[in-house]
Design a protein around this motif. Sequence first.
Motif, PDB file in Angstrom:
ATOM      1  N   UNK A  85      48.628  35.275  48.014  1.00  0.00           N
ATOM      2  CA  UNK A  85      47.240  35.730  48.129  1.00  0.00           C
ATOM      3  C   UNK A  85      46.797  36.457  46.860  1.00  0.00           C
ATOM      4  N   UNK A  86      47.683  37.255  46.280  1.00  0.00           N
ATOM      5  CA  UNK A  86      47.353  37.946  45.027  1.00  0.00           C
ATOM      6  C   UNK A  86      47.139  36.954  43.891  1.00  0.00           C
ATOM      7  N   UNK A  87      47.983  35.922  43.831  1.00  0.00           N
ATOM      8  CA  UNK A  87      47.821  34.896  42.801  1.00  0.00           C
ATOM      9  C   UNK A  87      46.513  34.138  42.997  1.00  0.00           C
ATOM     10  N   UNK A  88      46.175  33.838  44.248  1.00  0.00           N
ATOM     11  CA  UNK A  88      44.916  33.146  44.532  1.00  0.00           C
ATOM     12  C   UNK A  88      43.731  34.005  44.123  1.00  0.00           C
ATOM     13  N   UNK A  89      43.822  35.312  44.358  1.00  0.00           N
ATOM     14  CA  UNK A  89      42.737  36.222  43.973  1.00  0.00           C
ATOM     15  C   UNK A  89      42.580  36.267  42.458  1.00  0.00           C
ATOM     16  N   UNK A  90      43.704  36.278  41.726  1.00  0.00           N
ATOM     17  CA  UNK A  90      43.634  36.256  40.261  1.00  0.00           C
ATOM     18  C   UNK A  90      42.977  34.973  39.773  1.00  0.00           C
ATOM     19  N   UNK A  91      43.337  33.841  40.392  1.00  0.00           N
ATOM     20  CA  UNK A  91      42.752  32.559  39.997  1.00  0.00           C
ATOM     21  C   UNK A  91      41.265  32.536  40.301  1.00  0.00           C
ATOM     22  N   UNK A  92      40.869  33.062  41.458  1.00  0.00           N
ATOM     23  CA  UNK A  92      39.458  33.079  41.862  1.00  0.00           C
ATOM     24  C   UNK A  92      38.614  33.919  40.902  1.00  0.00           C
ATOM     25  N   UNK A 169      55.140  28.054  25.726  1.00  0.00           N
ATOM     26  CA  UNK A 169      53.863  27.709  26.361  1.00  0.00           C
ATOM     27  C   UNK A 169      52.784  28.738  26.051  1.00  0.00           C
ATOM     28  N   UNK A 170      53.153  29.819  25.351  1.00  0.00           N
ATOM     29  CA  UNK A 170      52.216  30.905  25.087  1.00  0.00           C
ATOM     30  C   UNK A 170      50.905  30.448  24.433  1.00  0.00           C
ATOM     31  N   UNK A 171      50.923  29.547  23.412  1.00  0.00           N
ATOM     32  CA  UNK A 171      49.642  29.112  22.830  1.00  0.00           C
ATOM     33  C   UNK A 171      48.716  28.468  23.848  1.00  0.00           C
ATOM     34  N   UNK A 172      49.289  27.734  24.796  1.00  0.00           N
ATOM     35  CA  UNK A 172      48.475  27.115  25.833  1.00  0.00           C
ATOM     36  C   UNK A 172      47.796  28.162  26.694  1.00  0.00           C
ATOM     37  N   UNK A 173      48.495  29.274  26.928  1.00  0.00           N
ATOM     38  CA  UNK A 173      47.970  30.305  27.825  1.00  0.00           C
ATOM     39  C   UNK A 173      47.129  31.345  27.093  1.00  0.00           C
ATOM     40  N   UNK A 174      46.593  30.948  25.939  1.00  0.00           N
ATOM     41  CA  UNK A 174      45.600  31.777  25.275  1.00  0.00           C
ATOM     42  C   UNK A 174      44.230  31.592  25.913  1.00  0.00           C
ATOM     43  N   UNK A 175      44.085  30.581  26.763  1.00  0.00           N
ATOM     44  CA  UNK A 175      42.797  30.312  27.406  1.00  0.00           C
ATOM     45  C   UNK A 175      42.796  30.798  28.845  1.00  0.00           C
ATOM     46  N   UNK A 179      45.467  30.110  32.652  1.00  0.00           N
ATOM     47  CA  UNK A 179      45.927  31.129  33.600  1.00  0.00           C
ATOM     48  C   UNK A 179      45.415  30.843  35.008  1.00  0.00           C
ATOM     49  N   UNK A 180      44.185  30.346  35.101  1.00  0.00           N
ATOM     50  CA  UNK A 180      43.634  30.001  36.416  1.00  0.00           C
ATOM     51  C   UNK A 180      44.460  28.893  37.063  1.00  0.00           C
ATOM     52  N   UNK A 181      44.816  27.885  36.257  1.00  0.00           N
ATOM     53  CA  UNK A 181      45.619  26.781  36.783  1.00  0.00           C
ATOM     54  C   UNK A 181      47.003  27.284  37.201  1.00  0.00           C
ATOM     55  N   UNK A 182      47.651  28.092  36.338  1.00  0.00           N
ATOM     56  CA  UNK A 182      48.986  28.604  36.662  1.00  0.00           C
ATOM     57  C   UNK A 182      48.959  29.438  37.940  1.00  0.00           C
ATOM     58  N   UNK A 183      48.009  30.378  38.031  1.00  0.00           N
ATOM     59  CA  UNK A 183      47.939  31.213  39.228  1.00  0.00           C
ATOM     60  C   UNK A 183      47.575  30.391  40.455  1.00  0.00           C
ATOM     61  N   UNK A 184      46.767  29.346  40.257  1.00  0.00           N
ATOM     62  CA  UNK A 184      46.448  28.462  41.374  1.00  0.00           C
ATOM     63  C   UNK A 184      47.676  27.732  41.885  1.00  0.00           C
ATOM     64  N   UNK A 185      48.504  27.225  40.958  1.00  0.00           N
ATOM     65  CA  UNK A 185      49.738  26.536  41.340  1.00  0.00           C
ATOM     66  C   UNK A 185      50.695  27.513  42.021  1.00  0.00           C
ATOM     67  N   UNK A 186      50.808  28.723  41.468  1.00  0.00           N
ATOM     68  CA  UNK A 186      51.680  29.732  42.070  1.00  0.00           C
ATOM     69  C   UNK A 186      51.202  30.073  43.479  1.00  0.00           C
ATOM     70  N   UNK A 187      49.886  30.242  43.644  1.00  0.00           N
ATOM     71  CA  UNK A 187      49.344  30.561  44.965  1.00  0.00           C
ATOM     72  C   UNK A 187      49.650  29.456  45.968  1.00  0.00           C
TER      73      UNK A 187
END
Length: 200
Positions: A85-92, A169-175, A179-187
């Motif tokens: 739920x926390x990951x979903x909230x971060x993605x939202x 993967x750090x350069x990819x996660x400059x956007x 992060x929204x996609x990663x947190x969405x997958x984690x959620x």
Amino acid sequence: MSSDFFTGMATGLTLIVAIGSQNAFVLRQGILRQHVFALVLFCALSDALLIAAGIAGAGALVRGNPALMTFTRYAGAVFLASYGALAALRAWRGEHLQLTQQPAASLQTALLACFGFTFLNPHVYLDTVVLLGSMAHQRPAPGHWWFGAGAMLASLGWFNALGFGARYLAPLFASVRAWVVLDGVIALTMLGLAGLLLAS
């Protein structure tokens, strides 16, 4: 010896290299470069302890203790659902973590979370203690311990690759989008696993 060792390594990788709560957490911390060494060491040592326990005979204890499995099932489901739920909230919200910022969580907090992902998951006992322990005992001594050593080395190699390899993967996660996609997958992973635990 060699065949038992490499069979254990291959079997261990098959069980460990899967999208799960523990792997998702280590991946995220690896991208952030927060407490990576401690988390990788904790995960590898935890797997080694559980595999050794299974080979030593604890698998029969786990199979014969439904109360333990029921407790970990419900506690794990609550823990995973909360983190999901926390990951979903971060993605939202589209929260974007700066990779150069100070660590957002203390080492103790990170290790406590990793402890929950590891030991509040009934599947970890089934995979390591019961399944790997049973497969190891299909080999005459000392082959069962060589099998276990191979599985332990597979765990150590995997978590090192996951935790320390994530920094590439750090350069990819400059956007923000990444992060929204990663947190969405984690959620989805955490909530899905929580649902599976409750349904099992």
